[in-house]
Design a protein around this motif. Structure first.
Motif, PDB file in Angstrom:
ATOM      1  N   GLU A 180       0.825  -1.206   0.000  1.00  0.00           N
ATOM      2  CA  GLU A 180       0.000   0.000   0.000  1.00  0.00           C
ATOM      3  C   GLU A 180       0.856   1.253   0.000  1.00  0.00           C
ATOM      4  O   GLU A 180       0.568   2.221  -0.724  1.00  0.00           O
ATOM      5  CB  GLU A 180      -0.917  -0.005   1.229  1.00  0.00           C
ATOM      6  CG  GLU A 180      -1.986   1.062   1.200  1.00  0.00           C
ATOM      7  CD  GLU A 180      -2.994   0.842   0.095  1.00  0.00           C
ATOM      8  OE1 GLU A 180      -3.426   1.844  -0.520  1.00  0.00           O
ATOM      9  OE2 GLU A 180      -3.348  -0.328  -0.165  1.00  0.00           O
ATOM     10  N   ILE A 181       1.938   1.256   0.784  1.00  0.00           N
ATOM     11  CA  ILE A 181       2.813   2.422   0.844  1.00  0.00           C
ATOM     12  C   ILE A 181       3.486   2.665  -0.504  1.00  0.00           C
ATOM     13  O   ILE A 181       3.536   3.812  -0.998  1.00  0.00           O
ATOM     14  CB  ILE A 181       3.866   2.232   1.957  1.00  0.00           C
ATOM     15  CG1 ILE A 181       3.209   2.336   3.334  1.00  0.00           C
ATOM     16  CG2 ILE A 181       4.987   3.251   1.824  1.00  0.00           C
ATOM     17  CD1 ILE A 181       4.102   1.932   4.484  1.00  0.00           C
ATOM     18  N   ARG A 182       4.007   1.619  -1.117  1.00  0.00           N
ATOM     19  CA  ARG A 182       4.673   1.783  -2.416  1.00  0.00           C
ATOM     20  C   ARG A 182       3.682   2.231  -3.490  1.00  0.00           C
ATOM     21  O   ARG A 182       4.019   3.034  -4.365  1.00  0.00           O
ATOM     22  CB  ARG A 182       5.351   0.478  -2.811  1.00  0.00           C
ATOM     23  CG  ARG A 182       6.584   0.150  -1.979  1.00  0.00           C
ATOM     24  CD  ARG A 182       7.420  -0.917  -2.662  1.00  0.00           C
ATOM     25  NE  ARG A 182       8.657  -1.154  -1.961  1.00  0.00           N
ATOM     26  CZ  ARG A 182       8.865  -2.148  -1.104  1.00  0.00           C
ATOM     27  NH1 ARG A 182       7.885  -2.996  -0.836  1.00  0.00           N
ATOM     28  NH2 ARG A 182      10.022  -2.293  -0.497  1.00  0.00           N
ATOM     29  N   PHE A 183       2.464   1.712  -3.434  1.00  0.00           N
ATOM     30  CA  PHE A 183       1.446   2.132  -4.399  1.00  0.00           C
ATOM     31  C   PHE A 183       1.155   3.624  -4.267  1.00  0.00           C
ATOM     32  O   PHE A 183       1.067   4.346  -5.268  1.00  0.00           O
ATOM     33  CB  PHE A 183       0.163   1.329  -4.178  1.00  0.00           C
ATOM     34  CG  PHE A 183      -1.033   1.899  -4.884  1.00  0.00           C
ATOM     35  CD1 PHE A 183      -1.190   1.755  -6.252  1.00  0.00           C
ATOM     36  CD2 PHE A 183      -2.003   2.602  -4.175  1.00  0.00           C
ATOM     37  CE1 PHE A 183      -2.288   2.293  -6.904  1.00  0.00           C
ATOM     38  CE2 PHE A 183      -3.100   3.141  -4.812  1.00  0.00           C
ATOM     39  CZ  PHE A 183      -3.248   2.988  -6.185  1.00  0.00           C
ATOM     40  N   LEU A 184       1.009   4.105  -3.043  1.00  0.00           N
ATOM     41  CA  LEU A 184       0.716   5.518  -2.830  1.00  0.00           C
ATOM     42  C   LEU A 184       1.865   6.404  -3.318  1.00  0.00           C
ATOM     43  O   LEU A 184       1.632   7.436  -3.975  1.00  0.00           O
ATOM     44  CB  LEU A 184       0.440   5.781  -1.352  1.00  0.00           C
ATOM     45  CG  LEU A 184      -0.851   5.175  -0.791  1.00  0.00           C
ATOM     46  CD1 LEU A 184      -0.925   5.370   0.718  1.00  0.00           C
ATOM     47  CD2 LEU A 184      -2.074   5.785  -1.465  1.00  0.00           C
ATOM     48  N   LEU A 185       3.100   6.005  -3.000  1.00  0.00           N
ATOM     49  CA  LEU A 185       4.245   6.800  -3.443  1.00  0.00           C
ATOM     50  C   LEU A 185       4.328   6.856  -4.958  1.00  0.00           C
ATOM     51  O   LEU A 185       4.556   7.938  -5.542  1.00  0.00           O
ATOM     52  CB  LEU A 185       5.536   6.217  -2.866  1.00  0.00           C
ATOM     53  CG  LEU A 185       5.731   6.345  -1.353  1.00  0.00           C
ATOM     54  CD1 LEU A 185       7.000   5.637  -0.921  1.00  0.00           C
ATOM     55  CD2 LEU A 185       5.768   7.807  -0.927  1.00  0.00           C
ATOM     56  N   GLU A 186       4.152   5.730  -5.629  1.00  0.00           N
ATOM     57  CA  GLU A 186       4.196   5.709  -7.097  1.00  0.00           C
ATOM     58  C   GLU A 186       3.058   6.528  -7.693  1.00  0.00           C
ATOM     59  O   GLU A 186       3.244   7.228  -8.697  1.00  0.00           O
ATOM     60  CB  GLU A 186       4.125   4.263  -7.597  1.00  0.00           C
ATOM     61  CG  GLU A 186       5.362   3.424  -7.280  1.00  0.00           C
ATOM     62  CD  GLU A 186       6.595   3.958  -7.975  1.00  0.00           C
ATOM     63  OE1 GLU A 186       6.462   4.519  -9.096  1.00  0.00           O
ATOM     64  OE2 GLU A 186       7.697   3.823  -7.417  1.00  0.00           O
ATOM     65  N   ARG A 187       1.902   6.462  -7.075  1.00  0.00           N
ATOM     66  CA  ARG A 187       0.749   7.217  -7.578  1.00  0.00           C
ATOM     67  C   ARG A 187       1.004   8.722  -7.486  1.00  0.00           C
ATOM     68  O   ARG A 187       0.781   9.462  -8.456  1.00  0.00           O
ATOM     69  CB  ARG A 187      -0.492   6.843  -6.788  1.00  0.00           C
ATOM     70  CG  ARG A 187      -1.733   7.647  -7.169  1.00  0.00           C
ATOM     71  CD  ARG A 187      -2.891   7.357  -6.248  1.00  0.00           C
ATOM     72  NE  ARG A 187      -4.021   8.204  -6.564  1.00  0.00           N
ATOM     73  CZ  ARG A 187      -5.233   7.779  -6.828  1.00  0.00           C
ATOM     74  NH1 ARG A 187      -5.484   6.490  -6.861  1.00  0.00           N
ATOM     75  NH2 ARG A 187      -6.226   8.627  -7.074  1.00  0.00           N
ATOM     76  N   TRP A 188       1.481   9.176  -6.320  1.00  0.00           N
ATOM     77  CA  TRP A 188       1.718  10.611  -6.150  1.00  0.00           C
ATOM     78  C   TRP A 188       2.824  11.103  -7.063  1.00  0.00           C
ATOM     79  O   TRP A 188       2.739  12.201  -7.627  1.00  0.00           O
ATOM     80  CB  TRP A 188       2.063  10.905  -4.689  1.00  0.00           C
ATOM     81  CG  TRP A 188       0.931  10.628  -3.753  1.00  0.00           C
ATOM     82  CD1 TRP A 188      -0.402  10.747  -4.022  1.00  0.00           C
ATOM     83  CD2 TRP A 188       1.026  10.157  -2.411  1.00  0.00           C
ATOM     84  NE1 TRP A 188      -1.149  10.386  -2.929  1.00  0.00           N
ATOM     85  CE2 TRP A 188      -0.299  10.024  -1.920  1.00  0.00           C
ATOM     86  CE3 TRP A 188       2.093   9.837  -1.560  1.00  0.00           C
ATOM     87  CZ2 TRP A 188      -0.578   9.592  -0.628  1.00  0.00           C
ATOM     88  CZ3 TRP A 188       1.822   9.407  -0.274  1.00  0.00           C
ATOM     89  CH2 TRP A 188       0.498   9.288   0.183  1.00  0.00           C
ATOM     90  N   ARG A 189       3.871  10.316  -7.243  1.00  0.00           N
ATOM     91  CA  ARG A 189       4.960  10.733  -8.121  1.00  0.00           C
ATOM     92  C   ARG A 189       4.509  10.773  -9.577  1.00  0.00           C
ATOM     93  O   ARG A 189       4.882  11.680 -10.329  1.00  0.00           O
ATOM     94  CB  ARG A 189       6.144   9.785  -7.943  1.00  0.00           C
ATOM     95  CG  ARG A 189       6.857   9.978  -6.605  1.00  0.00           C
ATOM     96  CD  ARG A 189       7.849   8.884  -6.304  1.00  0.00           C
ATOM     97  NE  ARG A 189       8.552   9.149  -5.046  1.00  0.00           N
ATOM     98  CZ  ARG A 189       9.366   8.299  -4.449  1.00  0.00           C
ATOM     99  NH1 ARG A 189       9.606   7.112  -5.016  1.00  0.00           N
ATOM    100  NH2 ARG A 189       9.956   8.625  -3.302  1.00  0.00           N
ATOM    101  N   GLU A 190       3.698   9.805  -9.959  1.00  0.00           N
ATOM    102  CA  GLU A 190       3.172   9.804 -11.326  1.00  0.00           C
ATOM    103  C   GLU A 190       2.251  10.998 -11.548  1.00  0.00           C
ATOM    104  O   GLU A 190       2.292  11.630 -12.616  1.00  0.00           O
ATOM    105  CB  GLU A 190       2.422   8.499 -11.587  1.00  0.00           C
ATOM    106  CG  GLU A 190       1.912   8.359 -13.014  1.00  0.00           C
ATOM    107  CD  GLU A 190       1.227   7.031 -13.246  1.00  0.00           C
ATOM    108  OE1 GLU A 190       0.629   6.856 -14.319  1.00  0.00           O
ATOM    109  OE2 GLU A 190       1.282   6.169 -12.344  1.00  0.00           O
ATOM    110  N   GLU A 191       1.427  11.324 -10.563  1.00  0.00           N
ATOM    111  CA  GLU A 191       0.540  12.475 -10.698  1.00  0.00           C
ATOM    112  C   GLU A 191       1.329  13.768 -10.825  1.00  0.00           C
ATOM    113  O   GLU A 191       0.971  14.652 -11.630  1.00  0.00           O
ATOM    114  CB  GLU A 191      -0.401  12.549  -9.491  1.00  0.00           C
ATOM    115  CG  GLU A 191      -1.473  11.470  -9.479  1.00  0.00           C
ATOM    116  CD  GLU A 191      -2.332  11.539  -8.225  1.00  0.00           C
ATOM    117  OE1 GLU A 191      -1.975  12.312  -7.315  1.00  0.00           O
ATOM    118  OE2 GLU A 191      -3.361  10.835  -8.178  1.00  0.00           O
TER     119      GLU A 191
END
Length: 213
Positions: A180-191
């Motif tokens: 979950e943590i890695r998903f959130l970090l990747e999502r925010w960086r992609e955004e």
């Protein structure tokens, strides 16, 4: 031969008290670890509520930073607040969390093996005086030693079973949190990258229009 047997008997008997102390220490430690896991379960419950609140707000970074996270999420939240989304210190904190999780699972694995092993040792050592008591017709000596040996076996097996269960649950919960943590970090960086690309495209388009004029 009798001398060697006497030496080995004395050595094995000398391990009885340290074995009993170790079994007792492992039992106390395992009890503490059970309480620690229960506390972590409460933290996970609170984190699920915080995650639901974040999802209601679109899983934004600002919403994440405002939530009262606990445990692993709190560690990542602290790194994000102090260093920013793209800092290497955030990735380092995630790596530290994963390393701590692996070390904890390894320790539980050692306990799950050491408990039954010490229980077996604590069973076999009292069997020697128990058999000697049986040969001499001393039933009380035999019964007391057998009682000690079987009790040690039971405690050792309980320690091993509980430690194995704790390790399994810790691994499942830890992996779920890290995913979950890695998903959130990747999502925010992609955004952020997409927003930057859109701004760049808009700036180039406006610059081209001005040149055309």
């Amino acid at each position: 031969m009798e001398v060697l047997s006497g030496i080995l008997y004395s050595l094995s008997s000398a391990f009885l008290v340290p074995t009993l102390v170790a079994v007792l220490a492992l039992f106390v430690g395992t009890t503490y670890l059970v309480g620690q896991l229960l506390s972590e379960g409460l933290d996970r419950r609170a984190n699920r509520a915080s995650l639901a609140a974040c999802q209601a707000e679109g899983l934004s970074l600002n919403g994440f930073l405002l939530q009262p996270w606990r445990g692993r999420f709190a560690a990542v939240q602290s790194a994000l607040s102090a260093n920013g989304l793209h800092s290497v210190f955030v990735d380092r904190r995630v790596t530290d969390v994963e390393t701590a999780l692996r070390a904890r699972i390894e320790r539980l694995g050692i306990v799950s093996r050491a408990g039954p092993m010490l229980g077996l040792i604590g069973t076999l050592i009292p069997l020697q005086p128990a058999l000697a008591g049986l040969a001499e017709g001393n039933m009380q000596q035999m019964a007391s030693n057998l009682l000690l040996g079987f009790t040690t076996t039971v405690i050792g097996l309980v320690i091993g079973g509980v430690a194995f269960a704790l390790g399994t649950i810790t691994r499942i919960w830890g992996r779920a949190d890290l995913i979950e943590i890695r998903f959130l970090l990747e999502r925010w960086r992609e955004e952020e990258e997409q927003a930057y690309e859109q701004q760049s495209t808009a700036a180039l388009a406006s610059a081209g229009l001005e040149l055309d004029r």
